[in-house]
Design a protein around this motif. Structure first.
Motif, PDB file in Angstrom:
ATOM      1  N   GLY A  99      18.062 114.448 -36.563  1.00  0.00           N
ATOM      2  CA  GLY A  99      17.076 115.110 -36.449  1.00  0.00           C
ATOM      3  C   GLY A  99      16.274 115.799 -37.799  1.00  0.00           C
ATOM      4  O   GLY A  99      17.074 115.685 -38.788  1.00  0.00           O
ATOM      5  N   ALA A 100      15.034 116.469 -37.399  1.00  0.00           N
ATOM      6  CA  ALA A 100      14.493 116.897 -38.589  1.00  0.00           C
ATOM      7  C   ALA A 100      15.300 118.216 -39.182  1.00  0.00           C
ATOM      8  O   ALA A 100      15.440 118.477 -40.353  1.00  0.00           O
ATOM      9  N   ASP A 101      16.223 118.794 -38.251  1.00  0.00           N
ATOM     10  CA  ASP A 101      16.976 119.961 -38.716  1.00  0.00           C
ATOM     11  C   ASP A 101      18.027 119.437 -39.756  1.00  0.00           C
ATOM     12  O   ASP A 101      18.301 120.085 -40.795  1.00  0.00           O
ATOM     13  N   VAL A 102      18.475 118.223 -39.756  1.00  0.00           N
ATOM     14  CA  VAL A 102      19.482 117.796 -40.755  1.00  0.00           C
ATOM     15  C   VAL A 102      18.719 117.283 -42.013  1.00  0.00           C
ATOM     16  O   VAL A 102      19.140 117.671 -42.992  1.00  0.00           O
ATOM     17  N   VAL A 103      17.496 116.812 -42.013  1.00  0.00           N
ATOM     18  CA  VAL A 103      16.753 116.734 -43.110  1.00  0.00           C
ATOM     19  C   VAL A 103      16.310 117.973 -43.934  1.00  0.00           C
ATOM     20  O   VAL A 103      16.726 118.210 -44.938  1.00  0.00           O
ATOM     21  N   LEU A 120      10.129 111.701 -50.426  1.00  0.00           N
ATOM     22  CA  LEU A 120       9.553 110.960 -49.290  1.00  0.00           C
ATOM     23  C   LEU A 120       9.006 112.231 -48.465  1.00  0.00           C
ATOM     24  O   LEU A 120       7.922 112.129 -47.925  1.00  0.00           O
ATOM     25  N   VAL A 121       9.834 113.182 -48.185  1.00  0.00           N
ATOM     26  CA  VAL A 121       9.150 114.281 -47.111  1.00  0.00           C
ATOM     27  C   VAL A 121       8.047 114.930 -47.814  1.00  0.00           C
ATOM     28  O   VAL A 121       6.913 115.366 -47.320  1.00  0.00           O
ATOM     29  N   ALA A 122       8.297 115.326 -49.231  1.00  0.00           N
ATOM     30  CA  ALA A 122       7.158 115.810 -49.766  1.00  0.00           C
ATOM     31  C   ALA A 122       5.765 115.286 -49.822  1.00  0.00           C
ATOM     32  O   ALA A 122       4.888 115.721 -49.700  1.00  0.00           O
ATOM     33  N   GLY A 123       5.976 113.881 -50.239  1.00  0.00           N
ATOM     34  CA  GLY A 123       4.995 113.104 -49.898  1.00  0.00           C
ATOM     35  C   GLY A 123       4.054 113.053 -48.512  1.00  0.00           C
ATOM     36  O   GLY A 123       2.968 112.991 -48.620  1.00  0.00           O
ATOM     37  N   LYS A 124       4.994 112.836 -47.812  1.00  0.00           N
ATOM     38  CA  LYS A 124       4.602 113.016 -46.373  1.00  0.00           C
ATOM     39  C   LYS A 124       3.772 114.065 -45.969  1.00  0.00           C
ATOM     40  O   LYS A 124       2.645 114.090 -45.051  1.00  0.00           O
ATOM     41  N   LEU A 125       4.179 115.057 -46.529  1.00  0.00           N
ATOM     42  CA  LEU A 125       3.622 116.729 -46.030  1.00  0.00           C
ATOM     43  C   LEU A 125       2.630 116.974 -47.004  1.00  0.00           C
ATOM     44  O   LEU A 125       2.125 118.215 -47.131  1.00  0.00           O
ATOM     45  N   ARG A 181       8.810 125.647 -39.952  1.00  0.00           N
ATOM     46  CA  ARG A 181       7.489 124.856 -40.366  1.00  0.00           C
ATOM     47  C   ARG A 181       7.706 123.436 -41.065  1.00  0.00           C
ATOM     48  O   ARG A 181       7.088 122.377 -40.485  1.00  0.00           O
ATOM     49  N   VAL A 182       8.522 123.472 -41.980  1.00  0.00           N
ATOM     50  CA  VAL A 182       9.092 122.193 -42.609  1.00  0.00           C
ATOM     51  C   VAL A 182       9.613 121.468 -41.442  1.00  0.00           C
ATOM     52  O   VAL A 182       9.312 119.961 -41.447  1.00  0.00           O
ATOM     53  N   GLN A 183      10.589 122.005 -40.906  1.00  0.00           N
ATOM     54  CA  GLN A 183      11.292 121.272 -39.722  1.00  0.00           C
ATOM     55  C   GLN A 183      10.284 120.848 -38.585  1.00  0.00           C
ATOM     56  O   GLN A 183      10.352 119.284 -38.085  1.00  0.00           O
ATOM     57  N   SER A 220       7.526 115.930 -36.336  1.00  0.00           N
ATOM     58  CA  SER A 220       6.217 115.441 -36.092  1.00  0.00           C
ATOM     59  C   SER A 220       6.198 114.191 -36.694  1.00  0.00           C
ATOM     60  O   SER A 220       5.776 112.800 -35.975  1.00  0.00           O
ATOM     61  N   ALA A 221       6.253 114.148 -37.982  1.00  0.00           N
ATOM     62  CA  ALA A 221       6.128 112.716 -38.817  1.00  0.00           C
ATOM     63  C   ALA A 221       7.110 111.682 -38.180  1.00  0.00           C
ATOM     64  O   ALA A 221       6.773 110.561 -38.224  1.00  0.00           O
ATOM     65  N   ILE A 222       8.373 112.047 -38.141  1.00  0.00           N
ATOM     66  CA  ILE A 222       9.374 111.107 -37.597  1.00  0.00           C
ATOM     67  C   ILE A 222       8.822 110.479 -36.261  1.00  0.00           C
ATOM     68  O   ILE A 222       8.954 109.390 -35.876  1.00  0.00           O
ATOM     69  N   ALA A 223       8.483 111.269 -35.341  1.00  0.00           N
ATOM     70  CA  ALA A 223       7.852 111.098 -34.112  1.00  0.00           C
ATOM     71  C   ALA A 223       6.760 110.085 -34.194  1.00  0.00           C
ATOM     72  O   ALA A 223       6.585 109.025 -33.245  1.00  0.00           O
TER      73      ALA A 223
END
Length: 82
Positions: A3-7, A28-33, A59-61, A66-69
């Protein structure tokens, strides 16, 4: 998939030059957000002695979850970096 919590937990220890895989995950995450201020605030708070606030982590989690889903390609790339 983890899950996002691990990220978010992994991203808490990110820092320049520490770990190539972790840097790729961060980028990757920074680019997505991009376009939100969540990641920048989270990164800034990670530099504090107490680490990021619960609010910044949440907020980041939520944004990552949401992005993963909603983005299977992003989810696959995250999975590959965990």
């Amino acid at each position: 998939m983890q899950g996002a919590d691990v990220v978010v937990d992994r991203l808490r220890s990110w820092g320049t030059g520490k770990d190539k895989q972790l840097t790729e995950l961060h980028d990757l995450v920074a680019g997505k957000l991009s376009g939100t201020r969540y990641m920048a605030e989270f990164d800034a708070e990670c530099q504090r002695p107490g680490g990021p606030s619960g609010w910044a982590r949440d907020r980041v989690q939520h944004a990552v979850a949401s992005a993963i889903a909603h983005d299977p390609e992003f989810a696959t790339r995250v999975r590959g970096l965990l």
